[in-house]
Write a protein that holds these residues in place. Structure first.
Motif, PDB file in Angstrom:
ATOM      1  N   GLU A   1      -2.606  -8.216  -2.036  1.00 51.71           N
ATOM      2  CA  GLU A   1      -1.673  -7.336  -1.339  1.00 51.71           C
ATOM      3  C   GLU A   1      -2.078  -5.869  -1.460  1.00 51.71           C
ATOM      4  O   GLU A   1      -2.023  -5.115  -0.497  1.00 51.71           O
ATOM      5  N   LEU A   2      -2.483  -5.497  -2.660  1.00 51.80           N
ATOM      6  CA  LEU A   2      -2.849  -4.104  -2.911  1.00 51.80           C
ATOM      7  C   LEU A   2      -4.368  -3.924  -2.900  1.00 51.80           C
ATOM      8  O   LEU A   2      -4.894  -2.996  -2.294  1.00 51.80           O
ATOM      9  N   PHE A   3      -5.069  -4.820  -3.564  1.00 48.87           N
ATOM     10  CA  PHE A   3      -6.530  -4.814  -3.580  1.00 48.87           C
ATOM     11  C   PHE A   3      -7.014  -5.946  -2.686  1.00 48.87           C
ATOM     12  O   PHE A   3      -6.860  -7.124  -3.021  1.00 48.87           O
ATOM     13  N   VAL A   4      -7.569  -5.598  -1.531  1.00 45.22           N
ATOM     14  CA  VAL A   4      -8.068  -6.609  -0.603  1.00 45.22           C
ATOM     15  C   VAL A   4      -9.165  -7.410  -1.283  1.00 45.22           C
ATOM     16  O   VAL A   4     -10.146  -6.851  -1.786  1.00 45.22           O
ATOM     17  N   LEU A   5      -9.010  -8.745  -1.298  1.00 39.11           N
ATOM     18  CA  LEU A   5      -9.925  -9.604  -2.045  1.00 39.11           C
ATOM     19  C   LEU A   5     -11.211  -9.868  -1.268  1.00 39.11           C
ATOM     20  O   LEU A   5     -11.176 -10.080  -0.052  1.00 39.11           O
TER      21      LEU A   5
ATOM     22  N   LYS B   1       0.819  -1.211   0.000  1.00 39.01           N
ATOM     23  CA  LYS B   1       0.000   0.000   0.000  1.00 39.01           C
ATOM     24  C   LYS B   1       0.855   1.263   0.000  1.00 39.01           C
ATOM     25  O   LYS B   1       0.468   2.284  -0.563  1.00 39.01           O
ATOM     26  N   TRP B   2       2.030   1.189   0.636  1.00 38.35           N
ATOM     27  CA  TRP B   2       2.901   2.364   0.633  1.00 38.35           C
ATOM     28  C   TRP B   2       3.578   2.535  -0.723  1.00 38.35           C
ATOM     29  O   TRP B   2       3.902   3.646  -1.130  1.00 38.35           O
ATOM     30  N   ALA B   3       3.759   1.429  -1.441  1.00 38.94           N
ATOM     31  CA  ALA B   3       4.259   1.525  -2.814  1.00 38.94           C
ATOM     32  C   ALA B   3       3.228   2.240  -3.681  1.00 38.94           C
ATOM     33  O   ALA B   3       3.578   3.085  -4.519  1.00 38.94           O
TER      34      ALA B   3
ATOM     35  N   SER C   1      -6.530  -0.622  -0.234  1.00 40.79           N
ATOM     36  CA  SER C   1      -5.362  -1.056   0.537  1.00 40.79           C
ATOM     37  C   SER C   1      -5.349  -0.493   1.952  1.00 40.79           C
ATOM     38  O   SER C   1      -4.510  -0.885   2.770  1.00 40.79           O
ATOM     39  N   GLY C   2      -6.227   0.455   2.246  1.00 37.39           N
ATOM     40  CA  GLY C   2      -6.299   1.019   3.598  1.00 37.39           C
ATOM     41  C   GLY C   2      -5.491   2.273   3.811  1.00 37.39           C
ATOM     42  O   GLY C   2      -5.400   2.768   4.944  1.00 37.39           O
ATOM     43  N   VAL C   3      -4.898   2.827   2.754  1.00 35.09           N
ATOM     44  CA  VAL C   3      -4.077   4.036   2.896  1.00 35.09           C
ATOM     45  C   VAL C   3      -4.920   5.217   3.372  1.00 35.09           C
ATOM     46  O   VAL C   3      -4.477   6.019   4.200  1.00 35.09           O
ATOM     47  N   PHE C   4      -6.140   5.331   2.862  1.00 29.80           N
ATOM     48  CA  PHE C   4      -7.005   6.449   3.254  1.00 29.80           C
ATOM     49  C   PHE C   4      -7.257   6.451   4.762  1.00 29.80           C
ATOM     50  O   PHE C   4      -7.236   7.498   5.412  1.00 29.80           O
ATOM     51  N   ASP C   5      -7.508   5.279   5.320  1.00 27.29           N
ATOM     52  CA  ASP C   5      -7.734   5.184   6.765  1.00 27.29           C
ATOM     53  C   ASP C   5      -6.490   5.597   7.543  1.00 27.29           C
ATOM     54  O   ASP C   5      -6.581   6.278   8.576  1.00 27.29           O
TER      55      ASP C   5
ATOM     56  N   ILE D   1       0.445   0.759 -13.835  1.00 31.34           N
ATOM     57  CA  ILE D   1       1.353   0.143 -12.864  1.00 31.34           C
ATOM     58  C   ILE D   1       0.580  -0.393 -11.657  1.00 31.34           C
ATOM     59  O   ILE D   1       0.854  -1.498 -11.158  1.00 31.34           O
ATOM     60  N   ILE D   2      -0.408   0.371 -11.201  1.00 36.36           N
ATOM     61  CA  ILE D   2      -1.235  -0.052 -10.057  1.00 36.36           C
ATOM     62  C   ILE D   2      -1.956  -1.359 -10.375  1.00 36.36           C
ATOM     63  O   ILE D   2      -1.963  -2.308  -9.575  1.00 36.36           O
ATOM     64  N   ILE D   3      -2.595  -1.418 -11.538  1.00 31.98           N
ATOM     65  CA  ILE D   3      -3.319  -2.635 -11.917  1.00 31.98           C
ATOM     66  C   ILE D   3      -2.354  -3.805 -12.063  1.00 31.98           C
ATOM     67  O   ILE D   3      -2.638  -4.931 -11.616  1.00 31.98           O
ATOM     68  N   LEU D   4      -1.199  -3.552 -12.668  1.00 34.98           N
ATOM     69  CA  LEU D   4      -0.195  -4.612 -12.867  1.00 34.98           C
ATOM     70  C   LEU D   4       0.285  -5.159 -11.519  1.00 34.98           C
ATOM     71  O   LEU D   4       0.387  -6.388 -11.330  1.00 34.98           O
ATOM     72  N   LEU D   5       0.573  -4.282 -10.571  1.00 31.74           N
ATOM     73  CA  LEU D   5       0.996  -4.726  -9.236  1.00 31.74           C
ATOM     74  C   LEU D   5      -0.115  -5.525  -8.553  1.00 31.74           C
ATOM     75  O   LEU D   5       0.153  -6.528  -7.866  1.00 31.74           O
ATOM     76  N   GLY D   6      -1.358  -5.083  -8.733  1.00 32.44           N
ATOM     77  CA  GLY D   6      -2.484  -5.796  -8.143  1.00 32.44           C
ATOM     78  C   GLY D   6      -2.645  -7.189  -8.709  1.00 32.44           C
ATOM     79  O   GLY D   6      -3.074  -8.111  -7.999  1.00 32.44           O
TER      80      GLY D   6
END
Length: 450
Positions: free
Chosen positions: A46-50, A4-6, A322-326, A35-40
């Motif tokens: 890891e990035l998109f909570v399933l 999420k920090w990435a 990913s929870g970054v907003f929280d 890049i975001i979609i590719l990492l997901g």
């Protein structure tokens, strides 16, 4: 480092590059989204909570595809983008019709006192920008301002840039005013008529007009010292009233959609887009335009902002999942104390500076959800912090002469007129009124909405 920090680093780099290279910002948002979609997809979960149903199926292919499906299907606000695109087309047709220009000329033609006429220019520019957007309003008013200035023999630089600042103020005033107002409406759930009255309270349109009146009176008093003489207003011939009728139909459709419990969430977007397509058909067939003229009209529309927002929505969707907003909301709450007035002032002032020096579209898309969490933490019952964020950022675009498209357009007109302006002159002549308008807006918003 957690994924999420990435994602947050990617968003930050995208933002910096978009501000530094504004003309190419759509490339940076698109690349960041890719890049975001590719990492997901490479690191599922890891990035998109399933969701639990996908986890229960234990299907790795489905897990990898979730990042793409969520980004395109949920993160991107397609209904908002369709409404924005349709309104963008219709307002361009309205400018082509010369109806706004005709209304402005009729208004100016009724007053022969130069200082009072200047006040009317500011007011008409502000009202126009509330309904058709700041940039189209400036396109309409720029010839009026230049002609007025030349006839009365004074430099049009400060007058035109002041009009641009007034237009920027109205970015939060109404549903059609700017991308910021569209984003605020989508985030807050405010329908079109809520910009006038919401929950029994005077809403953003009237608050913006009070700030506009304060700024217009300041400009009138300021310029009255040097503006003397007589002037005439050129006659304007209306091309057609069809764009006005189409825009009125759009307003009616949006109000009807907001008052009807319709399950299909894209109905208002499709409706506005269909009306815009009818407008384009009218423009091509009944105005007898060639194919080259038709495509030239389309090419001059602000498509970059549409595609720019798609990329930012995807990045924002990843940060949310990913929870970054929280996490960011927790940091803000822990460092801003317990005073509700303090957090309101901080959000408004920071947003003014963001509008003055940064790009407000990613600022709002990325941080408005964070402000929503902060608002709940402080116990605000309405959307006052989100409104402060949107209003501050819109007003802030008038604090400097080089961040917004409206200001850049004004500078371009002045360059063609061989009029130069120094930054220090801007600070002395235009910035004080922008500060006055910001202060009036903030005070009224706090006391009417707190």
């Amino acid at each position: 480092m957690q994924m999420k920090w990435a994602a947050l680093c990617i968003a930050a780099v995208m933002y910096v590059l978009a501000v530094a290279f504004r003309s190419r910002r759509v490339y940076f948002s698109t690349l960041a989204a890719f890049i975001i979609i590719l990492l997901g997809m490479i690191f599922p979960g890891e990035l998109f909570v399933l969701p639990k149903d996908i986890l229960a199926m234990d299907d790795m292919t489905g897990m990898r595809l979730y990042a793409f499906a969520y980004s395109i299907g949920t993160a991107v606000q397609w209904n908002l983008l369709m409404i924005y695109t349709g309104v963008m087309i219709l307002t361009a047709l309205l400018v082509y019709s010369k109806v706004p220009e005709k209304l402005s000329s009729l208004l100016l033609g009724t007053v022969r006192i130069p200082a009072l006429s200047m006040v009317l220019v500011f007011i008409s520019a502000g009202l126009l920008s509330a309904f058709i957007g700041a940039f189209p309003a400036l396109v309409v008013m720029a010839p009026v301002v230049v002609s007025f200035s030349r006839q009365l023999k004074f430099n049009p630089a400060f007058f035109l840039l002041s009009v641009a600042a007034v237009c920027s103020l109205e970015g939060s005033a109404f549903y059609f005013a700017s991308p910021a107002s569209f984003l605020f409406s989508e985030f807050s759930g405010m329908a079109l008529f809520h910009f006038f009255i919401v929950s029994g309270k005077v809403s953003l349109f009237f608050i913006a007009q009070a700030a506009l009146l304060a700024g217009a009176l300041f400009f009138g008093l300021y310029f009255s010292r040097t503006v003397k003489g007589e002037f005439f207003v050129a006659r304007v011939r209306i091309v057609s009233l069809v764009p006005v009728l189409l825009l009125a139909l759009t307003v009616a459709v949006l109000i009807a959609c907001s008052m009807t419990p319709i399950r299909f969430i894209y109905v208002s977007g499709f409706a506005v887009l269909i009306i815009a397509i009818f407008g384009l058909a009218w423009f091509y067939l009944f105005q007898k335009k060639t194919i080259a003229e038709f495509f030239d009209f389309l090419k001059n529309l602000d498509w970059n902002t549409v595609f720019y927002m798609i990329g930012i929505f995807i990045v924002a969707g990843a940060l949310k999942k990913s929870g970054v907003f929280d996490d960011l909301a927790g940091i803000i709450v822990s460092h801003c104390g317990t005073s509700r007035l303090r957090i309101f002032v901080i959000v408004f002032v920071v947003s003014v500076f963001a509008g003055a020096f940064l790009d407000i579209v990613p600022y709002l898309i990325l941080l408005m959800p964070v402000i929503g969490i902060v608002s709940n933490s402080y116990g605000f019952s309405g959307n006052i912090l989100a409104a402060a964020m949107v209003a501050g950022s819109c007003i802030g675009t008038g604090f400097t002469p080089f961040t917004s498209l409206t200001m850049q357009s004004a500078l371009s007109v002045l360059k063609k007129e061989n009029c130069e302006i120094k930054l220090l002159d801007w600070v002395k002549n235009v910035l004080p009124a922008a500060v006055i308008m910001a202060a009036v807006y903030a005070v009224l918003l706090w006391f009417l909405w707190k």
